[in-house]
Design a protein around this motif. Structure first.
Motif, PDB file in Angstrom:
ATOM      1  N   THR A 162       0.876  -1.202   0.128  1.00  0.00           N
ATOM      2  CA  THR A 162      -0.090   0.070  -0.028  1.00  0.00           C
ATOM      3  C   THR A 162       0.820   1.227  -0.072  1.00  0.00           C
ATOM      4  OG1 THR A 162      -1.709  -1.033   1.383  1.00  0.00           O
ATOM      5  CG2 THR A 162      -1.929   1.318   1.166  1.00  0.00           C
ATOM      6  N   PHE A 163       0.498   2.186  -0.844  1.00  0.00           N
ATOM      7  CA  PHE A 163       1.140   3.565  -0.939  1.00  0.00           C
ATOM      8  C   PHE A 163      -0.067   4.717  -0.673  1.00  0.00           C
ATOM      9  CE2 PHE A 163       3.507   0.707  -3.552  1.00  0.00           C
ATOM     10  CZ  PHE A 163       4.940   0.833  -3.044  1.00  0.00           C
ATOM     11  N   GLU A 164       0.438   5.895  -0.263  1.00  0.00           N
ATOM     12  CA  GLU A 164      -0.603   6.937  -0.082  1.00  0.00           C
ATOM     13  C   GLU A 164      -1.144   7.326  -1.430  1.00  0.00           C
ATOM     14  OE1 GLU A 164       0.845   9.814   2.708  1.00  0.00           O
ATOM     15  OE2 GLU A 164       0.385   8.486   4.425  1.00  0.00           O
ATOM     16  N   ASN A 165       0.056   7.598  -2.361  1.00  0.00           N
ATOM     17  CA  ASN A 165      -0.012   8.123  -3.848  1.00  0.00           C
ATOM     18  C   ASN A 165       1.084   7.565  -4.690  1.00  0.00           C
ATOM     19  OD1 ASN A 165       2.594   9.375  -2.848  1.00  0.00           O
ATOM     20  ND2 ASN A 165       1.203  10.777  -1.888  1.00  0.00           N
ATOM     21  N   GLU A 166       0.745   8.145  -5.854  1.00  0.00           N
ATOM     22  CA  GLU A 166       1.598   7.623  -7.079  1.00  0.00           C
ATOM     23  C   GLU A 166       3.102   7.744  -6.594  1.00  0.00           C
ATOM     24  OE1 GLU A 166      -0.232   8.920 -10.450  1.00  0.00           O
ATOM     25  OE2 GLU A 166      -1.877   7.316 -10.365  1.00  0.00           O
ATOM     26  N   ALA A 167       3.139   9.116  -6.061  1.00  0.00           N
ATOM     27  CA  ALA A 167       4.580   9.378  -5.832  1.00  0.00           C
ATOM     28  C   ALA A 167       5.407   8.637  -5.010  1.00  0.00           C
ATOM     29  CB  ALA A 167       4.772  10.911  -5.102  1.00  0.00           C
ATOM     30  N   GLY A 168       4.694   7.848  -3.890  1.00  0.00           N
ATOM     31  CA  GLY A 168       5.345   6.854  -3.309  1.00  0.00           C
ATOM     32  C   GLY A 168       5.748   5.735  -4.097  1.00  0.00           C
ATOM     33  N   ARG A 169       4.878   5.316  -4.839  1.00  0.00           N
ATOM     34  CA  ARG A 169       5.234   4.381  -5.930  1.00  0.00           C
ATOM     35  C   ARG A 169       6.186   4.369  -6.585  1.00  0.00           C
ATOM     36  NH1 ARG A 169       0.542   2.404  -9.709  1.00  0.00           N
ATOM     37  NH2 ARG A 169       1.176   4.494 -10.582  1.00  0.00           N
TER      38      ARG A 169
END
Length: 118
Positions: free
Chosen positions: A79-86
């Motif tokens: 799980t990531f908060e957003n695409e930036a984390g991915r």
């Protein structure tokens, strides 16, 4: 942020907002030994401690009676908060190092990413 941990689950306590899920399934080579598979499991489980953008990790092995797994035995649910984390995770040196642990034992991988729907 509080971290909850059990044998197969590490997740940050979050509000009920949309989260980005990264689902990874592995099919190991027939030649992979139980010890080698365990090495891969342990290496993947260590990633949340190394990559702060990972907000949760759940994993397990297939136990479906339907016979439709096509040889995939392991699923890792990141799980990531957003695409930036991915975007940080994918090329991250610790993720790349994990790939080197996995590579010799991997037959196939399937990856699906999606945004949670409320």
């Amino acid at each position: 942020m509080l971290m909850v941990a059990s044998a197969n689950f590490v997740q940050a306590q979050t509000t009920s907002k949309k989260m980005l899920r990264h689902v990874v399934l592995f099919k190991f080579k027939d030649s992979a030994t139980p010890a080698q598979v365990k090495e891969v499991e342990e290496a993947f489980k260590a990633l949340p401690k190394k990559i702060k953008e990972i907000k949760g990790l759940e994993w397990g092995t297939n136990n479906s009676p339907e016979g439709l797994s096509q040889g995939f035995t392991h699923v890792f649910f990141v799980t990531f908060e957003n695409e930036a984390g991915r975007e940080v995770y994918l090329p991250h040196p610790d993720h790349k190092a994990f790939g080197k642990v996995l590579g010799p034992y991997l037959d196939k991988v399937l990856v699906v990413d999606y945004w949670t729907q409320e």
